[in-house]
Design a protein around this motif. Structure first.
Motif, short mmCIF file in Angstrom:
data_model
loop_
_atom_site.label_atom_id
_atom_site.label_comp_id
_atom_site.label_asym_id
_atom_site.label_seq_id
_atom_site.Cartn_x
_atom_site.Cartn_y
_atom_site.Cartn_z
N ASN A 14 1.05 -1.32 0.09
CA ASN A 14 0.14 0.00 -0.13
C ASN A 14 0.97 1.37 -0.40
O ASN A 14 1.55 1.28 1.25
CB ASN A 14 -1.26 0.02 1.23
CG ASN A 14 -2.10 1.10 2.10
OD1 ASN A 14 -1.43 2.12 1.20
ND2 ASN A 14 -2.83 0.98 2.25
N HIS A 16 0.88 4.08 0.86
CA HIS A 16 0.24 4.92 2.19
C HIS A 16 1.06 4.14 3.28
O HIS A 16 0.99 5.09 4.02
CB HIS A 16 -1.12 5.03 2.63
CG HIS A 16 -1.84 6.26 0.92
ND1 HIS A 16 -2.12 7.22 0.79
CD2 HIS A 16 -3.29 5.33 0.15
CE1 HIS A 16 -2.36 7.26 -0.90
NE2 HIS A 16 -3.07 6.20 -0.80
N GLN A 17 1.20 3.39 3.02
CA GLN A 17 3.04 3.36 3.98
C GLN A 17 3.72 2.89 3.86
O GLN A 17 4.86 2.38 4.73
CB GLN A 17 1.54 1.59 4.79
CG GLN A 17 0.84 1.55 5.02
CD GLN A 17 -0.30 -0.63 5.39
OE1 GLN A 17 0.79 -1.19 4.92
NE2 GLN A 17 -0.40 0.26 6.44
N ARG A 41 6.84 -1.44 -7.51
CA ARG A 41 5.58 -0.43 -6.79
C ARG A 41 6.01 1.46 -6.49
O ARG A 41 5.83 2.27 -6.34
CB ARG A 41 5.53 -1.41 -5.29
CG ARG A 41 5.16 -2.60 -4.78
CD ARG A 41 5.19 -2.78 -3.28
NE ARG A 41 4.42 -4.35 -3.35
CZ ARG A 41 5.01 -5.00 -2.25
NH1 ARG A 41 5.56 -4.36 -1.47
NH2 ARG A 41 4.40 -6.18 -1.73
N GLY A 199 -3.30 -4.23 3.37
CA GLY A 199 -3.42 -2.81 3.25
C GLY A 199 -3.10 -2.81 2.44
O GLY A 199 -3.56 -1.83 1.23
N ARG A 200 -3.41 -3.49 1.04
CA ARG A 200 -3.48 -3.30 -0.75
C ARG A 200 -4.54 -3.75 -0.64
O ARG A 200 -5.66 -4.09 -0.40
CB ARG A 200 -2.52 -4.11 -1.14
CG ARG A 200 -1.63 -4.41 -0.65
CD ARG A 200 -0.30 -4.31 -1.48
NE ARG A 200 -0.19 -5.85 -2.75
CZ ARG A 200 0.13 -7.05 -2.40
NH1 ARG A 200 1.46 -7.08 -1.95
NH2 ARG A 200 -0.29 -7.92 -2.88
N GLU A 203 -5.79 -7.26 -0.74
CA GLU A 203 -5.92 -8.05 1.21
C GLU A 203 -7.21 -8.79 1.49
O GLU A 203 -7.80 -8.94 0.73
CB GLU A 203 -6.53 -6.73 1.69
CG GLU A 203 -6.07 -6.91 3.28
CD GLU A 203 -6.69 -6.53 4.61
OE1 GLU A 203 -6.24 -5.08 4.70
OE2 GLU A 203 -7.75 -6.00 4.73
N GLU B 21 -0.89 7.55 6.12
CA GLU B 21 -1.89 6.58 6.60
C GLU B 21 -1.90 7.30 7.66
O GLU B 21 -3.28 7.26 7.67
CB GLU B 21 -2.26 5.58 6.25
CG GLU B 21 -1.77 3.77 6.65
CD GLU B 21 -1.80 3.28 6.97
OE1 GLU B 21 -2.67 2.79 6.30
OE2 GLU B 21 -1.80 1.72 7.36
#
Lengths: 254, 254
Positions: A14, A16-17, A41, A199-200, A203, B21
């Protein structure tokens, strides 16, 4: 003139992580080394060069990255999760330890990331809320008898257990064997969490009881967390169960 | 109408190690609960309210946050590091487990963060490069004999050991006792890493040999990482030593 070698983690996938400092390292680098799906990614610019390799070629990849950095390039080695947990930071250190003296002069900067067990744990509550351990179940890199001994010791000592690399085409039986061993040590109701792509968008998180835990639920991208005898499950109407390990243990427990 | 309860981690304190996040959760929340120094890491707006409390009042803080969320507020509980590792996520789950039914209806969102051992490990190389465990050395929450047993079991089984809450004014002797126990199990040259404020301006990281490891080097904000018998040190001219644990163990080792 020696260059810089960043070793970063993308987190579980993710975006955002991923930390701002890891993103800044990406922005500053021109040569990227990593397993293809991890490089995918990153949103690389046209002046940034990808050197993708297979996920079993860590030491060759580390050596290639060190050669480029020693020659003056700004290099980024990319792991999934955290680069220090069963990932590229150890491979880079091994390459330095066994490589030419000039690799020790490279400016090495390892930047931490969100490792899979933390991302999976967050999605179900707080299963890692008290003492825990992380074990790679791959017997490519250590003998299976060591893995069995470690599983037994930590189960008997009351640790929550996070398993990395639980299963693969070349290692089909090890996770089932680990569950069998642990069933002899831990309560039948011990929660077992299978976390994939935490978190993806894709998931998939499932919680089973150790008594019924099915190794076929996992694939090579799954992190498996096995509770301790203290770990509890909270049921909630219309919401998934929460799994947590209390912060305290009463007197009289082992 | 029930509200939302975010449980986030700031990482070790360097704002560039906080995930996007977690920052987004901060932006969406109006009530903040946490230990004061962790709340100080956030740049709150004037419409966002701080409820700072002492670091030994986790359960009261979790209950207060759940009450506010159950009443409809957007609440954020703030931990240092990762909220799931010896931190607030387990306290929130405990409060839900023992609290009124309506707390189970709260929309609970735990977001992972960079926990101290990952940040400290990154600064010295890759000491967590193979199997490792995390143990809280606080005997406020579990009997000391359990801690001693766990230390012995994991040292004998070859794990790298990360110690959280190693020492405090109220617990002055426990870390020294842990070193004494481990000296009987592990090689004298085993590296011991003391990591404080990793990644921050006031960072202090030192590496000692287990034989000479001095518990007074640690304070309550230090994470201590003790190598396994496999852990190695690489010396470099003009640069700090690297510490790493190789990814593989040869046949014939325990």
């Amino acid at each position: 003139m020696t260059g810089t070698l960043f070793v970063i983690g993308t987190g579980p996938g993710n975006p955002h992580q991923m930390t701002p400092e890891a993103l800044a390292a990406v922005s500053q680098s021109t040569e990227f080394y990593g397993y293809g799906p991890y490089l995918d990614r990153l949103n690389l610019r046209s002046d940034q060069r990808r050197q993708a390799s297979d996920n079993r070629e860590e030491l060759d990849r580390a050596s290639a990255a060190l050669r480029a950095a020693a020659a003056g390039a700004s290099v980024c080695v990319v792991s999934g999760g955290d680069p220090g947990v069963f990932a590229m930071a150890a491979a880079v250190c091994e390459a330095i330890d066994n490589g030419p003296q000039e690799w020790r002069a490279v400016d090495l900067i390892v930047l931490p990331g969100i490792t899979a067990m933390l991302a999976v744990a967050a999605r179900v509550g707080a299963p890692l809320g008290h003492d825990f351990c992380a074990i790679s179940l791959s017997d490519n890199l250590k003998p299976w008898n060591i893995i069995e001994n470690r599983l037994l010791m930590v189960a008997r000592a009351g640790f929550v257990i996070a398993l990395y690399n639980p299963i693969s085409k070349a290692r089909p039986w090890q996770l089932g064997r680990a569950f069998d061993l642990l069933r002899a040590e831990l309560p039948a109701a011990t929660p077992v969490i299978f976390g994939r792509a935490a978190g993806r968008a894709d998931e998939c998180i499932t919680v089973q009881r150790l008594a019924d835990a099915d190794a076929a639920t996992a694939d090579m991208a799954t992190c498996v967390i096995i509770g301790s005898p203290e770990t509890k499950v909270i049921s909630r109407d219309g919401k998934p169960d929460l799994v947590y390990t209390p912060r305290s243990i009463a007197e009289g427990k082992r």
